[in-house]
Enzyme design. Sequence first.
Site, PDB file in Angstrom:
ATOM      1  N   GLU A  60       0.812  -1.219   0.000  1.00 35.25           N
ATOM      2  CA  GLU A  60       0.000   0.000   0.000  1.00 35.25           C
ATOM      3  C   GLU A  60       0.848   1.273   0.000  1.00 35.25           C
ATOM      4  O   GLU A  60       0.342   2.363  -0.267  1.00 35.25           O
ATOM      5  CB  GLU A  60      -0.950   0.009   1.200  1.00 35.25           C
ATOM      6  CG  GLU A  60      -2.079  -1.002   1.104  1.00 35.25           C
ATOM      7  CD  GLU A  60      -1.650  -2.439   1.371  1.00 35.25           C
ATOM      8  OE1 GLU A  60      -2.192  -3.341   0.723  1.00 35.25           O
ATOM      9  OE2 GLU A  60      -0.754  -2.657   2.215  1.00 35.25           O
ATOM     10  N   HIS A  87       4.870 -15.210  -1.241  1.00 35.45           N
ATOM     11  CA  HIS A  87       4.311 -13.873  -1.011  1.00 35.45           C
ATOM     12  C   HIS A  87       5.426 -12.846  -0.815  1.00 35.45           C
ATOM     13  O   HIS A  87       5.292 -11.699  -1.226  1.00 35.45           O
ATOM     14  CB  HIS A  87       3.377 -13.905   0.205  1.00 35.45           C
ATOM     15  CG  HIS A  87       2.668 -12.620   0.445  1.00 35.45           C
ATOM     16  ND1 HIS A  87       1.743 -12.110  -0.439  1.00 35.45           N
ATOM     17  CD2 HIS A  87       2.743 -11.732   1.471  1.00 35.45           C
ATOM     18  CE1 HIS A  87       1.277 -10.965   0.032  1.00 35.45           C
ATOM     19  NE2 HIS A  87       1.875 -10.713   1.181  1.00 35.45           N
TER      20      HIS A  87
END
Length: 183
Positions: free
Chosen positions: A61, A91
Amino acid sequence: MAQAETHYTLPLPEFDRPAKLLIVVAPYYKDIADQLVAGAKAEIEKAGGSHEVIEVPGALEVPTAIRIAYRQSNFDGFVALGCVIRGETTHYETVCNDSSRALQLLGLDGACIGNGILTVENREQAVVRAEAAGQNKGGGAAAAALHLIALTRRFGNGNKSIGFKPLRDEIQLAGDAEGPASA
């Protein structure tokens, strides 16, 4: 653990008007994030700049928050901070690669960004790199942003006109240079 190699660090740039930076931090590992922010704040203040800090949920983000601020605010530069520690899944690669790539693209678009998102194998590596009294990667990211701000100011503020530039000062209309043919 191996000793960190010494390297040259550019002196901080000087500004005739203070730089205003936004520090965007993902505090997933709060203690590490706090050290990164402390280092960044100290470096900005050392250069006579001001800062604001915002938090986002994670490293992915950070670029989005910077883009929002870059488009909608008046910050001269940005410091991206956070920490990604390798886990058991892929990930880690996604977060590291995508956050870094997005920050790079924003930089190529003109945003002055220092990337201090740590990408490490374990917590010990993160702590060593984050400590403001140690490797101070938060301060290094702030210094990088300050240097880019100085370059932007040196070469003009980057506000270039959008659209076509005329070749000459006078306006030319399409058609015969002599004017319309008479019948």
